[in-house]
Design a protein around this motif. Sequence first.
Motif: not given
Length: 381
Positions: A58, A60, A63-64, A281, A284, A288
């Motif tokens: 994934n 995102q 990146e995290y 997920r 994320n 977020e």
Amino acid sequence: MFENVQQGPVDPMFDLKKLADNDTSPEKVDLGVGIYRNENGQYHEMEAIKEYESTTGNPQFLEYAAQIMFGEKCEALVSGQITSVQTISGTGANHLAALFLKRCSGSKANSVYLGTPTWGNYEPLCSLVGMDIVKYPYLDPESGTVNFDTLLEMVSQAPPQSVFILQACCHNPLGVDLTQSQWRKLANAMKEASVFPFFDIAYQGLGGSQEEDAYAIRLFTEMGFEMVVCQSFSKNFGLYGERCGVLHVVCSTATIAAKVYDQLRCLIRWEFASSPAYGSRLVNLIMESPRLRQLCELSLMRSRILDNRRELFRLLKHVPGDWNMILATKGLFCCLPLSLLQCEQLQSKHRIYLPGNGRINISGLNSTNIDRVASAIVDVL
């Protein structure tokens, strides 16, 4: 190390999927990747189960993960010198890193240096891909600290491009880490000897803050090292069953990083096809959400571990022997000065289970059992 890395061989299905996904025409018909599609031509996500992730993970989440490890303002990260792929937890990251390095033509020495005792998986996973293992004593038994002089000596004597596996924090099984001063000296020595850092970090945030526990990795990155970093989300995010990890490869240029990414894509494709979906997920969702990020659960976990250490030391400090390692070590683990026979007696007589080397998981202690554990240790002594 990576200057000779080439693009991976073409994967027709990977390229086909990318082309199809990027085609926004209403006339598009995707008959490629072997997944079930519904009557609307879309991925069919069952109402009870939603799944499927891309080969390298994934985006995102990756990146995290890189921001957690290297810091959001890391120059190498911002400039694209760090490439990241999702792995089957930290163990999978270690395996993928070893496999990649073995296949990398810049790795001429083919030797991996391991400080012992250490996590039991390093040696078999490196041997599995054909690397030679060189061992050295990591612990100075007299001081209970890192055998730093020996480590520096091994670095200075190692052939160029030899690989050194280093645990960045919360050493497994000892809980004995290098100080920041020692990390700086080691980085200078490794730079001079042209040896390669292979970092494993499975407990970020359980020894100190996430920034403190990543100190060595951020230092080596700032000093311009090429290196691999194996990251796990099992402990610090509680995602044991989701097997959620990342392999980061720090390269000298963004162009080389792109080629390394392509090689890793191939290895993942050949080995397990695509990355697990749920763990990434969940990370994320946490990253977020300002509310979830501020829950400070990791800080509470770290504080509880420290409280357990202090209480166990209080209960044992008057018992003959040196128990200072309980307070001097960090993270989940501590190796108590117990013999194999004493460990076996703790199990058979007191129903207290621990490995034969005396390593205990500090978090397994609590207010209902710590007195009994301490009494049992006194009994077997």
